[in-house]
Design a protein around this motif. Structure first.
Motif, PDB file in Angstrom:
ATOM      1  N   VAL A  69      40.714   0.461  74.679  1.00 34.03           N
ATOM      2  CA  VAL A  69      42.070   0.191  74.201  1.00 34.03           C
ATOM      3  C   VAL A  69      43.113   0.897  75.073  1.00 34.03           C
ATOM      4  CG1 VAL A  69      43.683   0.594  72.275  1.00 34.03           C
ATOM      5  CG2 VAL A  69      41.367  -0.213  71.806  1.00 34.03           C
ATOM      6  N   VAL A  70      42.859   2.180  75.424  1.00 34.39           N
ATOM      7  CA  VAL A  70      43.897   2.966  76.109  1.00 34.39           C
ATOM      8  C   VAL A  70      43.837   2.927  77.634  1.00 34.39           C
ATOM      9  CG1 VAL A  70      44.058   4.523  74.131  1.00 34.39           C
ATOM     10  CG2 VAL A  70      42.650   5.185  76.087  1.00 34.39           C
ATOM     11  N   ALA A  71      42.667   2.641  78.203  1.00 36.61           N
ATOM     12  CA  ALA A  71      42.532   2.677  79.669  1.00 36.61           C
ATOM     13  C   ALA A  71      43.520   1.753  80.384  1.00 36.61           C
ATOM     14  CB  ALA A  71      41.099   2.364  80.088  1.00 36.61           C
ATOM     15  N   PRO A  72      43.725   0.501  79.929  1.00 35.34           N
ATOM     16  CA  PRO A  72      44.691  -0.354  80.634  1.00 35.34           C
ATOM     17  C   PRO A  72      46.111   0.232  80.652  1.00 35.34           C
ATOM     18  CG  PRO A  72      43.303  -1.673  79.191  1.00 35.34           C
ATOM     19  CD  PRO A  72      43.024  -0.237  78.864  1.00 35.34           C
ATOM     20  N   THR A  73      46.501   0.888  79.572  1.00 32.78           N
ATOM     21  CA  THR A  73      47.832   1.510  79.507  1.00 32.78           C
ATOM     22  C   THR A  73      47.923   2.675  80.486  1.00 32.78           C
ATOM     23  OG1 THR A  73      48.086   0.884  77.196  1.00 32.78           O
ATOM     24  CG2 THR A  73      49.468   2.695  77.974  1.00 32.78           C
ATOM     25  N   ILE A  74      46.886   3.511  80.499  1.00 34.17           N
ATOM     26  CA  ILE A  74      46.863   4.666  81.412  1.00 34.17           C
ATOM     27  C   ILE A  74      46.888   4.192  82.862  1.00 34.17           C
ATOM     28  CG2 ILE A  74      45.421   6.596  82.197  1.00 34.17           C
ATOM     29  CD1 ILE A  74      44.537   6.899  79.213  1.00 34.17           C
ATOM     30  N   GLU A  75      46.089   3.175  83.171  1.00 37.68           N
ATOM     31  CA  GLU A  75      46.043   2.632  84.531  1.00 37.68           C
ATOM     32  C   GLU A  75      47.362   1.970  84.899  1.00 37.68           C
ATOM     33  OE1 GLU A  75      42.566   0.168  84.347  1.00 37.68           O
ATOM     34  OE2 GLU A  75      41.236   1.915  84.169  1.00 37.68           O
ATOM     35  N   GLY A  76      48.011   1.322  83.924  1.00 43.00           N
ATOM     36  CA  GLY A  76      49.305   0.685  84.155  1.00 43.00           C
ATOM     37  C   GLY A  76      50.387   1.691  84.532  1.00 43.00           C
ATOM     38  N   LEU A  77      50.220   2.930  84.104  1.00 41.88           N
ATOM     39  CA  LEU A  77      51.164   3.990  84.455  1.00 41.88           C
ATOM     40  C   LEU A  77      50.831   4.635  85.804  1.00 41.88           C
ATOM     41  CD1 LEU A  77      51.485   5.753  80.964  1.00 41.88           C
ATOM     42  CD2 LEU A  77      53.240   4.380  82.111  1.00 41.88           C
ATOM     43  N   GLY A  78      49.714   4.212  86.395  1.00 43.54           N
ATOM     44  CA  GLY A  78      49.328   4.741  87.708  1.00 43.54           C
ATOM     45  C   GLY A  78      48.349   5.898  87.664  1.00 43.54           C
ATOM     46  N   PHE A  79      47.635   6.041  86.529  1.00 44.01           N
ATOM     47  CA  PHE A  79      46.674   7.130  86.382  1.00 44.01           C
ATOM     48  C   PHE A  79      45.285   6.573  86.093  1.00 44.01           C
ATOM     49  CE2 PHE A  79      50.842   8.626  85.141  1.00 44.01           C
ATOM     50  CZ  PHE A  79      50.973   9.768  85.906  1.00 44.01           C
ATOM     51  N   GLU A  80      44.283   7.451  86.126  1.00 40.24           N
ATOM     52  CA  GLU A  80      42.917   7.062  85.796  1.00 40.24           C
ATOM     53  C   GLU A  80      42.444   7.885  84.615  1.00 40.24           C
ATOM     54  OE1 GLU A  80      40.549   7.630  89.298  1.00 40.24           O
ATOM     55  OE2 GLU A  80      41.398   5.875  90.300  1.00 40.24           O
ATOM     56  N   LEU A  81      41.692   7.251  83.728  1.00 39.92           N
ATOM     57  CA  LEU A  81      41.096   7.943  82.596  1.00 39.92           C
ATOM     58  C   LEU A  81      39.868   8.697  83.095  1.00 39.92           C
ATOM     59  CD1 LEU A  81      40.915   8.463  79.531  1.00 39.92           C
ATOM     60  CD2 LEU A  81      39.623   6.329  79.337  1.00 39.92           C
ATOM     61  N   VAL A  82      39.839  10.001  82.864  1.00 46.82           N
ATOM     62  CA  VAL A  82      38.717  10.828  83.294  1.00 46.82           C
ATOM     63  C   VAL A  82      37.747  11.042  82.133  1.00 46.82           C
ATOM     64  CG1 VAL A  82      38.015  13.102  84.173  1.00 46.82           C
ATOM     65  CG2 VAL A  82      40.081  11.983  85.055  1.00 46.82           C
ATOM     66  N   ARG A  83      38.295  11.339  80.947  1.00 42.90           N
ATOM     67  CA  ARG A  83      37.428  11.548  79.787  1.00 42.90           C
ATOM     68  C   ARG A  83      38.211  11.308  78.502  1.00 42.90           C
ATOM     69  NH1 ARG A  83      34.407  17.164  78.492  1.00 42.90           N
ATOM     70  NH2 ARG A  83      36.275  17.536  77.287  1.00 42.90           N
ATOM     71  N   LEU A  84      37.514  10.799  77.494  1.00 44.46           N
ATOM     72  CA  LEU A  84      38.109  10.588  76.172  1.00 44.46           C
ATOM     73  C   LEU A  84      37.097  11.013  75.123  1.00 44.46           C
ATOM     74  CD1 LEU A  84      40.133   7.600  74.865  1.00 44.46           C
ATOM     75  CD2 LEU A  84      38.125   8.350  73.605  1.00 44.46           C
ATOM     76  N   ARG A  85      37.546  11.834  74.165  1.00 48.83           N
ATOM     77  CA  ARG A  85      36.697  12.282  73.056  1.00 48.83           C
ATOM     78  C   ARG A  85      37.513  12.286  71.778  1.00 48.83           C
ATOM     79  NH1 ARG A  85      33.612  11.769  76.603  1.00 48.83           N
ATOM     80  NH2 ARG A  85      32.062  13.192  77.458  1.00 48.83           N
ATOM     81  N   LEU A  86      36.981  11.686  70.722  1.00 48.15           N
ATOM     82  CA  LEU A  86      37.582  11.780  69.396  1.00 48.15           C
ATOM     83  C   LEU A  86      36.773  12.815  68.634  1.00 48.15           C
ATOM     84  CD1 LEU A  86      39.661  10.776  67.322  1.00 48.15           C
ATOM     85  CD2 LEU A  86      37.966   9.084  66.580  1.00 48.15           C
ATOM     86  N   MET A  87      37.425  13.939  68.332  1.00 53.16           N
ATOM     87  CA  MET A  87      36.769  15.037  67.637  1.00 53.16           C
ATOM     88  C   MET A  87      37.084  14.924  66.150  1.00 53.16           C
ATOM     89  SD  MET A  87      35.885  16.345  70.544  1.00 53.16           S
ATOM     90  CE  MET A  87      35.458  18.043  70.603  1.00 53.16           C
ATOM     91  N   GLY A  88      36.029  14.969  65.330  1.00 56.61           N
ATOM     92  CA  GLY A  88      36.211  14.870  63.890  1.00 56.61           C
ATOM     93  C   GLY A  88      36.589  16.202  63.285  1.00 56.61           C
ATOM     94  N   GLY A  89      36.414  16.313  61.992  1.00 53.61           N
ATOM     95  CA  GLY A  89      36.763  17.544  61.292  1.00 53.61           C
ATOM     96  C   GLY A  89      37.881  17.292  60.308  1.00 53.61           C
ATOM     97  N   LYS A  90      38.474  18.369  59.835  1.00 53.42           N
ATOM     98  CA  LYS A  90      39.541  18.248  58.846  1.00 53.42           C
ATOM     99  C   LYS A  90      40.693  17.403  59.379  1.00 53.42           C
ATOM    100  CE  LYS A  90      42.140  21.042  55.570  1.00 53.42           C
ATOM    101  NZ  LYS A  90      42.517  22.392  55.149  1.00 53.42           N
ATOM    102  N   HIS A  91      41.059  17.655  60.643  1.00 53.51           N
ATOM    103  CA  HIS A  91      42.103  16.862  61.300  1.00 53.51           C
ATOM    104  C   HIS A  91      41.504  16.282  62.578  1.00 53.51           C
ATOM    105  CE1 HIS A  91      45.103  18.445  58.556  1.00 53.51           C
ATOM    106  NE2 HIS A  91      44.653  19.670  58.809  1.00 53.51           N
ATOM    107  N   ALA A  92      41.490  14.972  62.699  1.00 48.49           N
ATOM    108  CA  ALA A  92      40.936  14.331  63.888  1.00 48.49           C
ATOM    109  C   ALA A  92      41.810  14.647  65.105  1.00 48.49           C
ATOM    110  CB  ALA A  92      40.855  12.829  63.678  1.00 48.49           C
ATOM    111  N   VAL A  93      41.163  14.877  66.243  1.00 56.04           N
ATOM    112  CA  VAL A  93      41.863  15.147  67.498  1.00 56.04           C
ATOM    113  C   VAL A  93      41.329  14.193  68.554  1.00 56.04           C
ATOM    114  CG1 VAL A  93      42.327  16.846  69.308  1.00 56.04           C
ATOM    115  CG2 VAL A  93      42.172  17.597  66.930  1.00 56.04           C
ATOM    116  N   LEU A  94      42.227  13.438  69.175  1.00 58.15           N
ATOM    117  CA  LEU A  94      41.846  12.559  70.275  1.00 58.15           C
ATOM    118  C   LEU A  94      42.224  13.261  71.573  1.00 58.15           C
ATOM    119  CD1 LEU A  94      40.773   9.862  71.347  1.00 58.15           C
ATOM    120  CD2 LEU A  94      43.113   8.955  71.166  1.00 58.15           C
ATOM    121  N   GLN A  95      41.197  13.654  72.336  1.00 56.49           N
ATOM    122  CA  GLN A  95      41.417  14.351  73.606  1.00 56.49           C
ATOM    123  C   GLN A  95      41.277  13.356  74.754  1.00 56.49           C
ATOM    124  OE1 GLN A  95      38.398  17.410  73.541  1.00 56.49           O
ATOM    125  NE2 GLN A  95      39.779  18.871  72.558  1.00 56.49           N
ATOM    126  N   ILE A  96      42.323  13.290  75.581  1.00 53.92           N
ATOM    127  CA  ILE A  96      42.316  12.409  76.745  1.00 53.92           C
ATOM    128  C   ILE A  96      42.577  13.247  77.988  1.00 53.92           C
ATOM    129  CG2 ILE A  96      43.577  10.574  77.948  1.00 53.92           C
ATOM    130  CD1 ILE A  96      44.049   9.257  75.243  1.00 53.92           C
TER     131      ILE A  96
END
Length: 198
Positions: A17-44
């Motif tokens: 979902v997010v890679a095309p947007t990141i690439e459209g801005l001129g960057f490359e996706l290196v890593r993506l992790r959705l961390m669970g727990g009490k509050h979810a954290v999406l690390q890009i």
């Protein structure tokens, strides 16, 4: 999409979902992790194709990715989005990373044991026929990229020196900044007079 960039099924779905947007801005996706727990954290983690990323770039990516995720309703419930650079002791998630960082020390872990071991530490020797070459004490070995479960650079003096040299080449000079002042350096001011209480 390599499973080193996005390991879990939900991570791979979000990366798509997010890679095309990141690439459209001129960057490359290196890593993506959705961390669970009490509050979810999406690390890009993202960077420019030739490496590096600035704080303002992270903010641009964050705004753009937030908008896409909201439209797609890709994550159920509330979450925190963290966009950052890969850092100095970066994860190695793409085949080209092993080529780019040849000559530097790395730690690698494989999905399955190879000759009784899953963890390897050695100097990267590049890539040959889809295999990551690593010089370990026993000699140079080749690990199929598909076999690697996790890999990252080891923080060494050589790696730090390379990072600083790269920043200087891009116009960053530590001498342009004020010295860090510690508590010991601060001038001591006289204690205020204490009022006498009767």
């Amino acid at each position: 999409m390599s499973d080193l960039i996005a390991k879990a099924a939900i991570d791979r779905r979000l990366a798509a979902v997010v890679a095309p947007t990141i690439e459209g801005l001129g960057f490359e996706l290196v890593r993506l992790r959705l961390m669970g727990g009490k509050h979810a954290v999406l690390q890009i983690m993202a960077e420019k194709p030739d490496g590096g990323i600035e704080v303002d770039d992270c903010a641009r990516i964050s705004r753009a990715v937030s908008a896409v995720l909201d439209v797609e309703d890709a994550i159920a419930g509330e979450y925190v989005l963290e966009v950052s650079s890969p850092g100095i002791d970066r994860p190695l998630t793409r085949l080209k990373d092993f080529e780019t960082w040849a000559g530097y020390e790395a730690k690698l872990e494989t999905d399955e044991a190879i000759d009784g071991r899953r963890r390897f530490r050695g100097v990267l020797q590049g890539v040959e026929d889809g295999e990551v070459l690593v010089e370990i004490p026993e000699g140079t070995i080749g690990l199929g990229f598909a076999m690697i479960a996790d890999a990252k650079l080891v923080l060494t003096d050589a790696l730090i020196a390379e990072s600083l040299a790269g920043r200087k080449a891009k116009g960053f000079d530590p001498g342009d900044f004020d010295e860090i002042q510690t508590e010991d350096d601060e001038e001591t001011s006289p204690e205020p007079d204490e009022e006498k209480v009767k």
